[in-house]
Design an enzyme around this catalytic site. Sequence first.
Site, mmCIF file in Angstrom:
data_model
loop_
_atom_site.group_PDB
_atom_site.id
_atom_site.type_symbol
_atom_site.label_atom_id
_atom_site.label_comp_id
_atom_site.label_asym_id
_atom_site.label_seq_id
_atom_site.Cartn_x
_atom_site.Cartn_y
_atom_site.Cartn_z
ATOM 1 N N ASN A 30 11.950 3.200 -1.657
ATOM 2 C CA ASN A 30 11.338 3.122 -2.975
ATOM 3 C C ASN A 30 11.560 4.493 -3.618
ATOM 4 O O ASN A 30 10.689 5.339 -3.635
ATOM 5 C CB ASN A 30 9.852 2.802 -2.838
ATOM 6 C CG ASN A 30 9.196 2.519 -4.165
ATOM 7 O OD1 ASN A 30 9.183 1.404 -4.658
ATOM 8 N ND2 ASN A 30 8.610 3.550 -4.761
ATOM 9 N N ALA A 49 0.847 -1.187 0.000
ATOM 10 C CA ALA A 49 0.000 0.000 0.000
ATOM 11 C C ALA A 49 0.885 1.240 0.000
ATOM 12 O O ALA A 49 1.831 1.341 0.785
ATOM 13 C CB ALA A 49 -0.914 -0.002 1.219
ATOM 14 N N VAL A 79 4.086 -1.463 3.553
ATOM 15 C CA VAL A 79 3.543 -0.115 3.378
ATOM 16 C C VAL A 79 4.657 0.820 2.932
ATOM 17 O O VAL A 79 5.730 0.860 3.547
ATOM 18 C CB VAL A 79 2.902 0.414 4.675
ATOM 19 C CG1 VAL A 79 2.429 1.856 4.477
ATOM 20 C CG2 VAL A 79 1.738 -0.468 5.106
ATOM 21 N N LYS A 80 4.395 1.548 1.875
ATOM 22 C CA LYS A 80 5.313 2.583 1.400
ATOM 23 C C LYS A 80 4.770 3.934 1.859
ATOM 24 O O LYS A 80 3.619 4.282 1.581
ATOM 25 C CB LYS A 80 5.402 2.546 -0.122
ATOM 26 C CG LYS A 80 6.125 3.738 -0.741
ATOM 27 C CD LYS A 80 6.002 3.695 -2.271
ATOM 28 C CE LYS A 80 6.436 5.006 -2.896
ATOM 29 N NZ LYS A 80 6.248 5.015 -4.363
ATOM 30 N N THR A 81 5.601 4.689 2.561
ATOM 31 C CA THR A 81 5.157 5.990 3.055
ATOM 32 C C THR A 81 6.294 6.990 2.996
ATOM 33 O O THR A 81 7.433 6.649 2.676
ATOM 34 C CB THR A 81 4.602 5.870 4.494
ATOM 35 O OG1 THR A 81 3.824 7.028 4.797
ATOM 36 C CG2 THR A 81 5.724 5.732 5.524
#
Length: 268
Positions: free
Chosen positions: A221, A140, A171-173
């Site tokens: 990322n 996500a 999770v990418k944040t």
Amino acid sequence: MNWGMKNRLSQLMPNGKCFFMPIDHGYFQGPTRKLERPGETVKPLLPYADAIFVTRGVLRAAIDPLNSKPIVLRVSGCTSMVGKDLANEELTTSISEIIRLNASAVGLSIFIGSAYEKETLKNLATLVNQCEDYGIPVMAVTAVGRELDQREARYLKLCCRIAAELGARVVKTYWCEEHFDQVVNGCPVPVIMAGGPKCETELEVLEFVHDGIQKGAVGINLGRNVWQSAHPVAMAKALRAIVHDNVSVKQAHEILKQTIEDKPKTKA
């Protein structure tokens, strides 16, 4: 966790760490600077990346299937920079297509606090339901659209926890300067840092990545801060050293400078 899920995650995150290379920006931005020919852009960076984050169209058109890295497939979209609202996304890719393309994972954006919060969270839940049956992890992406001022810990930890609660395996944040450790500690699944807008200096990139890794993120990322750099290969090499070798900012900066200095010798 079943065998297939464990196997895919181990390929994406060797020793629990990862450096994903996103080249999916065109799905809403069109031909982004230095990403006009994504296959050529990413080719020299592949030795340093653990996976590529990419749409199915660019994957099929520009990535060599015989010489690639694991694929995190971007499966949300249907909006653009000139449209009314970037948050109004839908799922774009079927589970059969995900399997056909041999994706190691899939990724989609969620927009917490937007007018389309419910719809994007429903997209996440639907995708998790589909992919869990086949052992495919879902990443996500806690997107903020144009509202970059939302990148603060209180908001980010809310987003990350909700994504994990709905079944995201990763999770990418965004990194935030204050209390990023609270963001990571409040999320029961691995957290990966996004790059966001391009930083002013290479050192600035190394500093925030190092800080985030020290505070618990499992990886990065990063796209624009790598392939829009004046020295993309050197930047990728330095970032990989922070993520996988736990080097200091000073050591990473030395790796970057040395790689730049060695470049003419390599060509000769």
